[in-house]
Design an enzyme around this catalytic site. Structure first.
Site, PDB file in Angstrom:
ATOM      1  N   LYS A   1       0.820  -1.185  -0.018  1.00 30.20           N
ATOM      2  CA  LYS A   1       0.006  -0.117   0.005  1.00 30.20           C
ATOM      3  C   LYS A   1       0.985   1.218  -0.009  1.00 30.20           C
ATOM      4  O   LYS A   1       1.743   1.464   0.849  1.00 30.20           O
ATOM      5  CB  LYS A   1      -0.983   0.011   1.132  1.00 30.20           C
ATOM      6  CG  LYS A   1      -2.254  -0.925   1.380  1.00 30.20           C
ATOM      7  CD  LYS A   1      -2.798  -0.698   2.340  1.00 30.20           C
ATOM      8  CE  LYS A   1      -3.888   0.482   2.543  1.00 30.20           C
ATOM      9  NZ  LYS A   1      -4.313   0.460   4.105  1.00 30.20           N
TER      10      LYS A   1
HETATM   11  C1  E4P Z   1      -7.348   1.872   4.249  1.00 31.92           C
HETATM   12  O1  E4P Z   1      -6.669   1.467   3.475  1.00 31.92           O
HETATM   13  C2  E4P Z   1      -7.383   2.489   5.603  1.00 31.92           C
HETATM   14  O2  E4P Z   1      -6.689   1.330   6.225  1.00 31.92           O
HETATM   15  C3  E4P Z   1      -8.627   2.489   6.430  1.00 31.92           C
HETATM   16  O3  E4P Z   1      -9.828   2.040   5.800  1.00 31.92           O
HETATM   17  C4  E4P Z   1      -8.928   4.018   7.032  1.00 31.92           C
HETATM   18  O4  E4P Z   1      -9.899   4.073   7.683  1.00 31.92           O
HETATM   19  P1  E4P Z   1     -10.189   5.049   8.914  1.00 31.92           P
HETATM   20  O5  E4P Z   1     -10.470   6.287   8.297  1.00 31.92           O
HETATM   21  O6  E4P Z   1     -11.242   4.455   9.711  1.00 31.92           O
HETATM   22  O7  E4P Z   1      -8.850   5.222   9.644  1.00 31.92           O
END
Ligand code: E4P
Length: 226
Positions: A86
């Site tokens: 990622k």
């Molecule tokens: C996605 O890649 C992230 O891990 C995540 O969905 C962010 O979510 P949040 O806004 O609940 O931290």
């Protein structure tokens, strides 16, 4: 539409993978840090639960492209088949996405909040783009509209990149992105569970159970009657 779990909690993953065929797991530095355990133990435990080959998205933590690429290479050996690096969509991140895609990595471009960021990541070679729905909604933005715009852009430009929608705090957001053309969503465990539950389902089942018990006796099932 496929669902991922957005968590680094191996016990929660094990519980939910048993009741729903999840496509894989996504993590981020905050989710990993929340576990308060060695990083390698967390990844090993998640891998043990989801099995070899299942998609496991792990975020790089550097800010510069060279180190992001080095992290992804090292993580690939450790995380194994199904690893998706990622990479946040910054200028350096886009550079890393392009390089990693060229090396054959299936990159997930993350921390996306505009359709143009998603488009640029897709053109740079990302396999998945992860727009953050709730984070936009929380500041008066429209996360679902951004998702719909990305889906439209990918369609009209015939881009193979998938939409891995992220950041959810309620069931309606999830439903809205599925209607807007998202290919997948990554959900915290409580939101995946909330997708299943409804008070009318519960009261309907309670009614069936009461009528059945009146007729055939408490605790008896069809197994006892045939
Ligand atoms: C996605 O890649 C992230 O891990 C995540 O969905 C962010 O979510 P949040 O806004 O609940 O931290």
């Amino acid at each position: 539409m496929i669902y991922f779990l957005d968590t680094a909690d191996a016990a929660a993953i094990a519980r939910l993978a048993d009741l729903y065929p999840i496509a894989g797991v996504t993590t981020n530095p905050t989710l990993i840090a929340r576990e308060k355990r060695p990083f390698t133990d967390i990844i090993k435990d998640i891998r043990a639960v989801i099995g070899d080959g299942a998609m496991l998205h792990v975020q790089v933590t550097a800010r510069d492209a060279d180190t992001m690429v080095a992290e992804a290479r090292k993580l690939a050996d450790f995380v194994g088949t199904g690893f998706h690096p990622k990479v946040p969509v910054t200028a350096e991140g886009l550079k890393a996405i392009r390089r990693l895609s060229g090396l054959g990595f299936r990159v997930t471009a993350t921390a996306i909040v505009t359709a143009q960021q998603a488009l640029m990541a897709a053109v740079a070679g990302a396999t998945f783009t992860a727009p953050y729905v709730n984070r936009l909604d929380m500041i008066g933005g429209d996360g679902v509209k951004v998702v719909a715009d990305i889906a439209h852009l990918f369609r009209i430009h015939a881009l193979p990149t998938r939409l891995l929608t992220a950041s959810f705090k309620n069931v309606q957001q999830v439903h809205d992105v599925t209607m807007a053309g998202a290919h997948s969503a990554t959900l915290p465990p409580d939101i995946l569970e909330a997708l299943i539950r409804h008070p009318l389902t519960d009261s309907g089942i309670a009614g069936f159970a009461a009528d059945w018990a009146d007729a055939y006796g408490e605790g008896r099932t069809t197994l006892d009657l045939i």
